[in-house]
Design a protein around this motif. Sequence first.
Motif: not given
Length: 343
Positions: A184-189, A222-227
């Motif tokens: 859940d930190q991908v978009l905030p970063l 990463l295919i999941e992380a960048i969803a």
Amino acid sequence: MLMANAIETQAKAAAGMRDSHGRQIDYLRISVTDRCDLRCRYCMSETMQFLPRREILTLEEIAIIAERFIARGVRRIRLSGGEPLVRRDFADLARALGRHVKSGRLDELTLTTNGTQLARHADMLFDAGIRRINVSLDALDPAIFADITRGGDLPALLAGLEAARAAGLKLKINMVALRGVNEDQVLPLLDFCETHGHDLTLIETMPLGDVADDRADHFLPLIEAIAPIRARHDLVPLSERTGGPARYFALSGLRTRLGLITPLSENFCAGCNRMRLTCQGRIYMCLGHEDHVDLKAAFRADGVAGIDALLDQALAAKPAAHDFSVSRGASPSTRRHMSVTGG
């Protein structure tokens, strides 16, 4: 001040390094220390046993070995660790290598850091000739950051980022994506990077050294992380590369570029252009293999000629690919931790 001058005073070996698979090697990553002031869960164990100082290369030895690589055609060098900025007199090494950027022998000298020491050293890095650095930052939530780093101080790191930006350094934020930890930190970063003018690279966790946790529990392709990024932005592949394994994408509506490093889900070994020098003076031809040559022993026994002879041996032994696996219960691919080899 380091006075290494292996390029100027020694006869140059034949320029260029090509391994037995036809890959041109023009990039050297150097771990200047295995020590670190953090204990990130994916990188090391909580109670690390660091190398005795007597086993570590002197900074002058690092500079001389690096110059032999430059003489053979290396055009980019990245300094890393551990945390490189905790090593005493690191500035001397940065200046010794940075002069080769200023002379044109090197295209670029860069740094990977955890950011904790940046506030004190940012101006020195720029003065030494470094223009671009990678900073590890896996969460903007203070509690998640403290958990991943086992006690890291997020405000201190953010202050270091601001000092680096003010000094004129270009920053790329590196985030290791961990299932059940920081998805859940991908978009905030990403939003943080867009606001501050940084690029962002996501990295899959790698099975190097025993870190107590089973990496299979937290491996996140990463295919999941960048969803969540795909849900907001179109990803447009870019041809630009920075010497490392990251593939870069433009994001619709943003200045920030997104880099992806996928050592497990999408192997990138066919284009490998790198070797790694550890703080012990060992050259590892591949991050995922234990095979190495000992440049420290060769240099201390035979001087620069010993380095040149082993570089040819290392090129011949460089494997075609790593064999990483994060299946449940599997042993790490290497006994050594990432902090020994360098990021």
